[in-house]
Design a protein around this motif. Structure first.
Motif, PDB file in Angstrom:
ATOM      1  N   SER A   2       0.833  -1.212   0.000  1.00  0.00           N
ATOM      2  CA  SER A   2       0.000   0.000   0.000  1.00  0.00           C
ATOM      3  C   SER A   2       0.860   1.251   0.000  1.00  0.00           C
ATOM      4  CB  SER A   2      -0.926  -0.003   1.219  1.00  0.00           C
ATOM      5  OG  SER A   2      -1.926  -0.986   1.087  1.00  0.00           O
ATOM      6  N   ALA A   3       1.913   1.260   0.805  1.00  0.00           N
ATOM      7  CA  ALA A   3       2.780   2.447   0.877  1.00  0.00           C
ATOM      8  C   ALA A   3       3.464   2.689  -0.462  1.00  0.00           C
ATOM      9  CB  ALA A   3       3.812   2.273   1.988  1.00  0.00           C
ATOM     10  N   GLU A   4       3.965   1.622  -1.099  1.00  0.00           N
ATOM     11  CA  GLU A   4       4.619   1.773  -2.396  1.00  0.00           C
ATOM     12  C   GLU A   4       3.631   2.269  -3.444  1.00  0.00           C
ATOM     13  OE1 GLU A   4       7.915  -1.842  -1.875  1.00  0.00           O
ATOM     14  OE2 GLU A   4       5.951  -2.210  -2.819  1.00  0.00           O
ATOM     15  N   ALA A   5       2.416   1.719  -3.405  1.00  0.00           N
ATOM     16  CA  ALA A   5       1.407   2.099  -4.391  1.00  0.00           C
ATOM     17  C   ALA A   5       0.984   3.551  -4.221  1.00  0.00           C
ATOM     18  CB  ALA A   5       0.191   1.176  -4.267  1.00  0.00           C
ATOM     19  N   ARG A   6       0.872   4.022  -2.986  1.00  0.00           N
ATOM     20  CA  ARG A   6       0.493   5.423  -2.776  1.00  0.00           C
ATOM     21  C   ARG A   6       1.524   6.356  -3.406  1.00  0.00           C
ATOM     22  NH1 ARG A   6      -1.973   3.451   2.154  1.00  0.00           N
ATOM     23  NH2 ARG A   6      -0.056   3.569   3.385  1.00  0.00           N
ATOM     24  N   GLU A   7       2.792   6.018  -3.226  1.00  0.00           N
ATOM     25  CA  GLU A   7       3.849   6.855  -3.795  1.00  0.00           C
ATOM     26  C   GLU A   7       3.820   6.805  -5.320  1.00  0.00           C
ATOM     27  OE1 GLU A   7       8.739   7.306  -3.576  1.00  0.00           O
ATOM     28  OE2 GLU A   7       7.680   5.963  -2.191  1.00  0.00           O
ATOM     29  N   SER A   8       3.686   5.614  -5.886  1.00  0.00           N
ATOM     30  CA  SER A   8       3.720   5.463  -7.344  1.00  0.00           C
ATOM     31  C   SER A   8       2.507   6.100  -8.004  1.00  0.00           C
ATOM     32  CB  SER A   8       3.792   3.974  -7.705  1.00  0.00           C
ATOM     33  OG  SER A   8       5.001   3.406  -7.262  1.00  0.00           O
ATOM     34  N   LEU A   9       1.313   5.857  -7.462  1.00  0.00           N
ATOM     35  CA  LEU A   9       0.091   6.396  -8.063  1.00  0.00           C
ATOM     36  C   LEU A   9       0.057   7.919  -7.996  1.00  0.00           C
ATOM     37  CD1 LEU A   9      -2.347   3.675  -6.734  1.00  0.00           C
ATOM     38  CD2 LEU A   9      -2.102   4.304  -9.156  1.00  0.00           C
ATOM     39  N   THR A  10       0.520   8.476  -6.887  1.00  0.00           N
ATOM     40  CA  THR A  10       0.562   9.936  -6.781  1.00  0.00           C
ATOM     41  C   THR A  10       1.486  10.526  -7.836  1.00  0.00           C
ATOM     42  OG1 THR A  10       0.136   9.797  -4.399  1.00  0.00           O
ATOM     43  CG2 THR A  10       1.028  11.864  -5.227  1.00  0.00           C
ATOM     44  N   ALA A  11       2.559   9.830  -8.139  1.00  0.00           N
ATOM     45  CA  ALA A  11       3.493  10.308  -9.165  1.00  0.00           C
ATOM     46  C   ALA A  11       2.949  10.090 -10.571  1.00  0.00           C
ATOM     47  CB  ALA A  11       4.832   9.599  -9.001  1.00  0.00           C
ATOM     48  N   ASP A  12       2.198   8.989 -10.786  1.00  0.00           N
ATOM     49  CA  ASP A  12       1.780   8.612 -12.135  1.00  0.00           C
ATOM     50  C   ASP A  12       0.499   9.295 -12.596  1.00  0.00           C
ATOM     51  OD1 ASP A  12       3.983   7.010 -12.123  1.00  0.00           O
ATOM     52  OD2 ASP A  12       2.888   5.123 -11.808  1.00  0.00           O
ATOM     53  N   ILE A  13      -0.408   9.613 -11.693  1.00  0.00           N
ATOM     54  CA  ILE A  13      -1.673  10.255 -12.085  1.00  0.00           C
ATOM     55  C   ILE A  13      -1.405  11.745 -12.284  1.00  0.00           C
ATOM     56  CG2 ILE A  13      -4.036  10.779 -11.365  1.00  0.00           C
ATOM     57  CD1 ILE A  13      -3.980   8.180  -9.725  1.00  0.00           C
ATOM     58  N   ASP A  14      -1.722  12.257 -13.452  1.00  0.00           N
ATOM     59  CA  ASP A  14      -1.362  13.636 -13.817  1.00  0.00           C
ATOM     60  C   ASP A  14      -1.887  14.661 -12.818  1.00  0.00           C
ATOM     61  OD1 ASP A  14      -0.014  12.766 -16.028  1.00  0.00           O
ATOM     62  OD2 ASP A  14      -1.693  13.060 -17.419  1.00  0.00           O
ATOM     63  N   SER A  15      -3.113  14.493 -12.364  1.00  0.00           N
ATOM     64  CA  SER A  15      -3.718  15.522 -11.510  1.00  0.00           C
ATOM     65  C   SER A  15      -3.431  15.308 -10.025  1.00  0.00           C
ATOM     66  CB  SER A  15      -5.234  15.546 -11.714  1.00  0.00           C
ATOM     67  OG  SER A  15      -5.823  14.316 -11.276  1.00  0.00           O
ATOM     68  N   ALA A  16      -2.748  14.215  -9.692  1.00  0.00           N
ATOM     69  CA  ALA A  16      -2.550  13.876  -8.277  1.00  0.00           C
ATOM     70  C   ALA A  16      -1.366  14.632  -7.687  1.00  0.00           C
ATOM     71  CB  ALA A  16      -2.344  12.380  -8.117  1.00  0.00           C
ATOM     72  N   GLU A  17      -1.568  15.121  -6.478  1.00  0.00           N
ATOM     73  CA  GLU A  17      -0.497  15.777  -5.731  1.00  0.00           C
ATOM     74  C   GLU A  17      -0.591  15.360  -4.264  1.00  0.00           C
ATOM     75  OE1 GLU A  17      -0.664  19.946  -6.077  1.00  0.00           O
ATOM     76  OE2 GLU A  17      -0.236  20.016  -8.231  1.00  0.00           O
ATOM     77  N   SER A  18       0.556  15.175  -3.654  1.00  0.00           N
ATOM     78  CA  SER A  18       0.557  14.918  -2.209  1.00  0.00           C
ATOM     79  C   SER A  18      -0.067  16.112  -1.506  1.00  0.00           C
ATOM     80  CB  SER A  18       1.977  14.692  -1.696  1.00  0.00           C
ATOM     81  OG  SER A  18       2.521  13.521  -2.264  1.00  0.00           O
TER      82      SER A  18
END
Length: 882
Positions: A390-406
Motif C-alpha cells: 500500500s505504501a509503495e502504491a500510494r507513492e507510485s500512483l501519486t506520481a503517475d496520475i497527472d492531476s494527483a499531488e501529495s
C-alpha cells in the motif's frame, strides 16, 4: 472540646482577618524560585458552586504546599466576565450587564475569601473592564499586522436563540446544537473576522507530544480536533462539469473506486437540484449528515476515474461534508466501512483491491461481501500496480496520475471570533466605503462599550451615536465594527496579565512573563480540553512570534478535575440536586468542606457528595483539635521508650509518604496519612503518658501536613502549639530519620495485627492471657533472598546448596516448595533484626487492642511448633487463653 464539632466560625474569621491584615498571600516582586499555580478563572454567574470549590481547593492546596516547600508562588484569581449569559440576565432584569456582572463578582469574591483561598487579590483581573479588554484590542491589531487576522464572507454557524455566530468548536453533538443554550444551529452567509489558527496547525499538533504533564485523553482530543491527514488530491472529470477535486488518504485503493459522491451543498449538487426534483428533495428533506447510516441519491452524471478511465456513477450523499476535504470523494466500498454500507444500500458493485500481505506465496483477495478490509496490505486487481505494498502504491500512483499531488488537510478551521452581541470586547475596526475596514489608531484604544440598550438583536447596532465615526485614514463618514470578540479571546492570554496586572505599556511585562511562564500547574474542567486550551496554545505561540515571550506553550502540567456528583449525577441547577457551599461552610466550616472534597477521591476522579462524609470529616477535625487542646493543657512527660520510638518512626513515615503524594497531587492519599498519624497520636495518649517532645512533634507535623487543605484550623493549632508566625509561612516538615523500609514495616505491622484478630476470632478466644509473637528464623530470610534473585528452574535444588538452609532438613524442603510455588509474587521484607525491632516497638498496639501482654520472641526462644510457622513478614502467633 466535643468531638461533635468545634467553633469553626470564630477560628475562620480570626485567621482570615489576620491574613488580610498581614497581606499574607502577596506574591513576591523578585521571585528566586517561581512557581505559577493556576485554576481556570470562573464566569461570574452569581454564586460559587461545588465544582468551583473543588477546582479552587485543588489549586489553593497545591499552592500552599509549594509555598511551604520554599517556592515563591504566584496564585492569582480573576473573572472571565464577558459573555452572553450576563447580557441575557440583564435583558431579563432590565438592567445593565456591567452592573449585573460586577454584583456577581462581588458575591463570588466574598465567598472565595470565606473559603480561605489564598489568592493575591492585588493581581485580580476582570476581563470586562476597559483596562483589560484594551489589550484584547491591541493584540488583535498586532495579529492583524502580522497577517493573522482576516475578514471574509463564509457560511457560518448561527444560533437563532443567542442571535450570534458560533465557532466550530462551540457547536456540539450529532444534532449540532449551541454549546450555551442547546438550540439547534443554523447555517448563514456572513462577513466575519477570523484568526488564522490554521497557520499554526502543524506546530500545535507536533508540540502535543512534548506536553508530558497533560492527561493523555486531553492530548488526544487536541490531536483529533486538529485532525491532520496525509493523502493526495486528484481530479475526477464529471460529465458536463469538468474536473472536480477530491482528497483521499488511500489513493492505493483507487482501482477499487466504485462511485463518486458529492456533498449536498456542493456547487454541482445545487445546480442539479434546480432541474432534478429527486436531487432537490433529497437535499432539502432527506439528507441527514448525522444519521445512523449514510444516505444519498444517484444522479444522471458520471465521473471518470483518473487511474482506470472507468466511468463511475455520481451520487449526492449526506456523509460527504463540504468543510471536510473538498466536498467530493471517491467511494471505495471494498476498503472503507462507510462506503461499504452505502454501496450495499445502493446496489453498487464492490471489488477488493488490497489484500493482507501473505507470509509466502501470492496475496489472496479478501472476501469483502460482508464488510470492508480497511488495513494496508498488498495490491491486487490493480493492473501494473498489483503486488506493490500500500505504501509503495500510494507513492507510485501519486506520481503517475497527472492531476494527483501529495496533500495534507486538517479538520481545524480558522478561529471565527465575531459575535453579534453587546457584552464583549468591541472589535477595533472602522468600516469606510472608500478605505474598507480600517484599524482604530492605537492611541484611541480602548474602544469602550457604549451604554447598554435593551433591544432585540445586537444592541451595538442600535448605538447610533457610538458607531457613527470618521474614517481614521480619509476622514470620511464611517461606521464602527459592531461585532464583539468571542469571549475565548479573553481567556486565551489572561494568565499573562496576572503577571503584571497594572502594567500600562503592554498587555504584560515580557521580562517578568519569561520568569514566571509557563504555568507550572493548571487545573480546570475537561470540558475545556479543546476550545480554551487550543486557543490559549495558539495565542501564546502567536505572542511569542511577536517577540514578546520566550515560551511557546502556556501550561506545563494540566489537571482536569472530576465532577462533584450527588447520587451518581452531576450537580446542576436544572436537576435541582445542588448543594450550597455557603450553607455547608456555615454549618461545618470551610475547612471541613475543603478537607472532605480533597480526601474523597483523587482530584481527577468524579466523586459523590456525602453528608455523612462531611460530618465524619468535621468530627476528625474536632478530634485533632481536642488532642492539641489536651496536650497544651497538660505537662506530664512519659518515657522515651519503644512506644515513643514507634511513634517517631510513624511521624517520619507520614512525612515521607504525604510529601510524595502532595507532589503528585494525590491529596486523598496524603490526607489519609495525616488522619492515620492523628489517630496514632491519640492512641498513644490513651495508652500511656506520652513522651512530650515526640508527641509535640507529631502534633506539629500533622498540623503542617494538614495546613494546605485545612488552613484555618491549622493556623489555630499551630498557634496553640506555641509557634510564631503563620503556618502558611512555615517550613514543610522534614524527616529526622530516613525511612527506606516504610512499606515493609507497615505491612509487617498490619499483617501481625490482622493475624492476631483472625486467630482470636476463629478460635473464639474471649479473654487472651498472653500473646506471643515469634520472629522468623534467619535461614528463612536467606532462602527468600535467594528465591527472589534466582532464575533457576529447580529452586529447591539451588536452596539446598546453602548449608544453613540444608541443615533445616524437611522444614527447608517444605519452605522451598512454598517459595517455588509463589516465586513470581515474592517481595522483599525486613531483616530479622529489623523485624524484631519493629514488632517490639508496636507490641503496645496489640496490647491496647486486646488487653493482653505481648511478648516478641526470637525463633530460638519460642516453642519449636510455633517457631516453625513463622515466615518473613509474617511472624508466628501463639495466644494463651485465660
Amino acid at each position: 472540646m466535643s468531638e461533635e464539632g468545634y467553633d469553626h466560625a470564630t477560628i475562620e474569621q480570626r485567621w482570615q482577618t489576620a491574613w488580610g491584615e498581614e497581606n499574607a498571600y502577596r506574591t513576591p516582586d523578585d521571585a528566586e524560585s517561581p512557581a505559577y499555580i493556576l485554576g481556570m478563572f470562573p464566569y461570574p454567574s452569581g454564586k460559587l458552586h461545588m465544582g468551583h470549590v473543588r477546582n479552587y481547593t485543588i489549586t489553593d492546596s497545591y499552592a500552599r504546599y509549594r509555598r511551604m516547600r520554599g517556592d515563591d508562588v504566584l496564585h492569582p484569581m480573576g473573572w472571565d466576565s464577558f459573555g452572553l449569559p450576563a447580557e441575557n440576565a440583564a435583558k431579563e432584569r432590565d438592567t445593565d450587564p456591567r452592573e449585573w456582572t460586577m454584583d456577581c463578582i462581588d458575591t463570588m469574591r466574598d465567598q472565595m475569601k470565606s473559603m480561605g483561598f489564598g489568592y493575591d487579590w492585588e493581581r485580580e483581573v476582570t476581563t470586562c473592564k476597559p483596562e483589560y479588554y484594551r489589550w484584547n484590542q491591541w493584540l488583535f491589531q498586532q495579529f492583524h499586522d502580522a497577517g493573522l487576522v482576516d475578514r471574509r464572507g463564509a457560511e457560518v454557524n448561527w444560533c437563532p436563540s443567542c442571535e450570534t455566530v458560533l465557532a466550530d468548536e462551540q457547536v456540539e453533538g450529532e444534532d449540532e446544537h449551541c454549546w450555551r443554550c442547546e438550540t439547534l444551529v443554523e447555517q448563514r452567509e456572513l462577513d466575519q473576522w477570523t484568526l488564522a489558527i490554521t497557520e499554526y496547525a502543524d506546530e500545535l499538533l507536533e508540540a502535543i507530544d512534548e506536553l508530558d504533564g497533560w492527561p493523555n485523553s486531553v492530548r488526544q482530543m487536541q490531536r483529533n480536533w486538529i485532525g491532520k491527514q496525509e493523502g493526495a488530491s486528484l481530479e475526477f472529470t464529471v460529465e458536463g462539469h469538468g474536473p472536480v477535486e477530491a482528497f483521499t488518504t488511500r489513493v492505493d485503493t483507487i482501482f477499487g473506486a466504485a462511485f463518486f459522491a458529492l456533498a449536498p451543498d456542493h456547487s454541482i449538487s445545487k445546480e442539479l437540484a434546480e432541474d432534478d426534483d429527486t436531487v432537490r428533495r433529497f437535499i432539502e428533506e432527506d439528507a441527514d449528515p448525522d444519521g445512523d447510516e449514510p444516505n444519498g441519491v444517484e444522479t444522471d452524471l458520471t465521473a471518470t476515474n483518473p487511474a482506470t478511465g472507468d466511468e463511475l456513477p455520481v451520487f449526492v450523499a449526506d456523509f460527504v461534508l463540504s468543510d471536510v476535504g473538498t466536498g467530493a470523494l471517491m467511494g471505495v466500498p471494498g476498503h472503507d466501512d462507510r462506503d461499504h454500507v452505502f454501496a450495499s444500500k445502493m446496489g453498487v458493485e464492490i471489488t477488493p483491491v488490497v489484500a493482507p500481505e501473505p507470509e509466502e506465496g501470492e496475496p489472496e483477495a479478501p472476501d469483502v461481501s460482508e464488510g470492508a478490509y480497511t488495513e494496508d496490505g498488498v495490491l491486487v486487481n490493480s493492473d501494473e500496480y498489483s503486488g506493490l505494498t500500500s505504501a509503495e502504491a500510494r507513492e507510485s500512483l501519486t506520481a503517475d496520475i497527472d492531476s494527483a499531488e501529495s496533500h495534507t488537510q486538517y479538520r481545524l478551521r480558522d478561529w471565527l471570533i465575531s459575535r453579534q452581541r453587546y457584552w464583549g470586547t468591541p472589535i477595533p475596526a472602522i468600516h469606510c466605503d472608500d478605505c474598507g475596514p480600517v484599524m482604530v489608531p492605537e492611541e484611541n484604544l480602548p474602544v469602550e462599550l457604549p451604554e447598554f440598550i435593551n433591544t432585540t438583536g445586537n444592541p451595538l447596532d442600535a448605538a447610533e451615536e457610538w458607531k457613527r465615526v470618521e474614517c481614521p485614514e480619509c476622514g470620511a463618514d464611517a461606521v464602527r465594527e459592531t461585532d464583539t470578540m468571542d469571549t475565548f479571546v479573553d481567556s486565551s492570554w489572561y494568565f499573562l496579565r496576572y503577571i503584571s496586572p497594572d502594567y500600562e505599556d503592554a498587555p504584560f511585562e515580557s521580562g517578568k512573563a519569561d520568569d514566571w511562564m509557563p504555568v507550572d500547574q493548571y487545573v480546570g474542567g475537561i470540558e475545556h480540553a479543546v476550545m480554551h486550551l487550543l486557543y490559549a496554545r495558539f495565542v501564546t505561540k502567536a505572542i511569542a512570534d511577536l517577540g514578546m515571550l520566550e515560551h511557546r506553550e502556556p501550561f506545563t502540567n494540566l489537571l482536569a478535575q472530576g465532577m462533584v456528583q450527588l447520587d451518581g449525577e452531576k450537580m446542576s441547577k436544572s436537576k435541582g440536586n445542588t448543594v450550597s457551599p455557603q450553607l455547608i461552610s456555615e454549618e461545618y466550616g470551610a475547612d471541613t468542606a475543603r478537607l472532605f472534597m480533597m480526601q474523597a477521591a483523587q482530584p481527577k476522579r468524579d466523586f459523590d457528595w456525602s453528608e455523612e462524609g462531611v460530618r465524619s470529616t468535621n468530627r476528625f477535625l474536632a478530634r485533632f483539635k481536642d488532642a492539641v487542646d489536651t496536650f497544651a493543657s497538660e505537662t506530664a512527660d512519659g518515657a522515651d521508650d519503644s512506644v515513643a520510638e514507634y511513634v517517631r518512626d510513624e511521624i517520619d513515615a507520614t512525612v515521607a509518604v504525604a510529601t510524595e503524594q502532595y507532589d503528585a497531587l494525590m491529596f486523598n492519599i496524603a490526607l489519609r496519612e495525616v488522619q492515620d498519624l492523628v489517630d496514632t497520636l491519640r492512641a498513644y495518649a490513651d495508652y500511656t503518658d506520652v513522651h512530650a517532645p515526640t508527641f509535640e512533634r507529631g502534633l506539629t507535623v500533622a498540623t503542617r501536613l494538614l495546613a494546605p487543605v485545612a488552613p484555618h484550623i491549622a493556623e489555630e493549632l499551630y498557634d496553640e502549639l506555641g509557634n510564631d508566625g503563620f503556618v502558611v509561612d512555615a517550613d514543610w516538615p522534614t524527616l529526622e530519620t530516613e525511612t527506606e523500609d516504610t512499606v515493609e514495616r507497615r505491612q509487617l505491622i498490619e499483617n501481625t495485627r490482622e493475624d492476631v484478630r483472625n486467630i482470636i476470632d476463629v478460635a473464639g478466644i474471649e479473654d487472651p492471657e498472653r500473646i506471643d509473637v515469634v520472629v522468623t528464623p534467619e535461614w528463612k530470610h536467606r532462602a527468600l533472598e535467594l528465591a527472589m534473585d534466582s532464575d533457576a528452574e529447580n529452586l529447591i535444588s539451588e536452596l539446598m546448596q546453602v548449608q544453613e538452609i540444608r541443615e533445616q532438613g524437611d522444614a527447608a524442603a517444605s519452605y522451598g516448595q512454598d517459595l517455588q510455588a509463589t516465586r513470581e509474587s515474592l517481595n522483599p521484607t525486613l531483616t530479622p533484626e529489623r523485624e524484631h525491632e519493629v514488632l517490639r516497638q508496636t507490641a503496645w498496639l496489640i496490647e491496647r487492642e486486646f488487653d493482653a501482654p505481648v511478648n516478641v520472641l526470637s525463633s530460638s526462644d519460642a516453642a519449636a511448633d510455633t517457631a516453625r510457622k513463622a515466615e518473613p513478614g509474617r511472624p508466628a502467633i501463639d495466644i494463651l487463653e485465660r
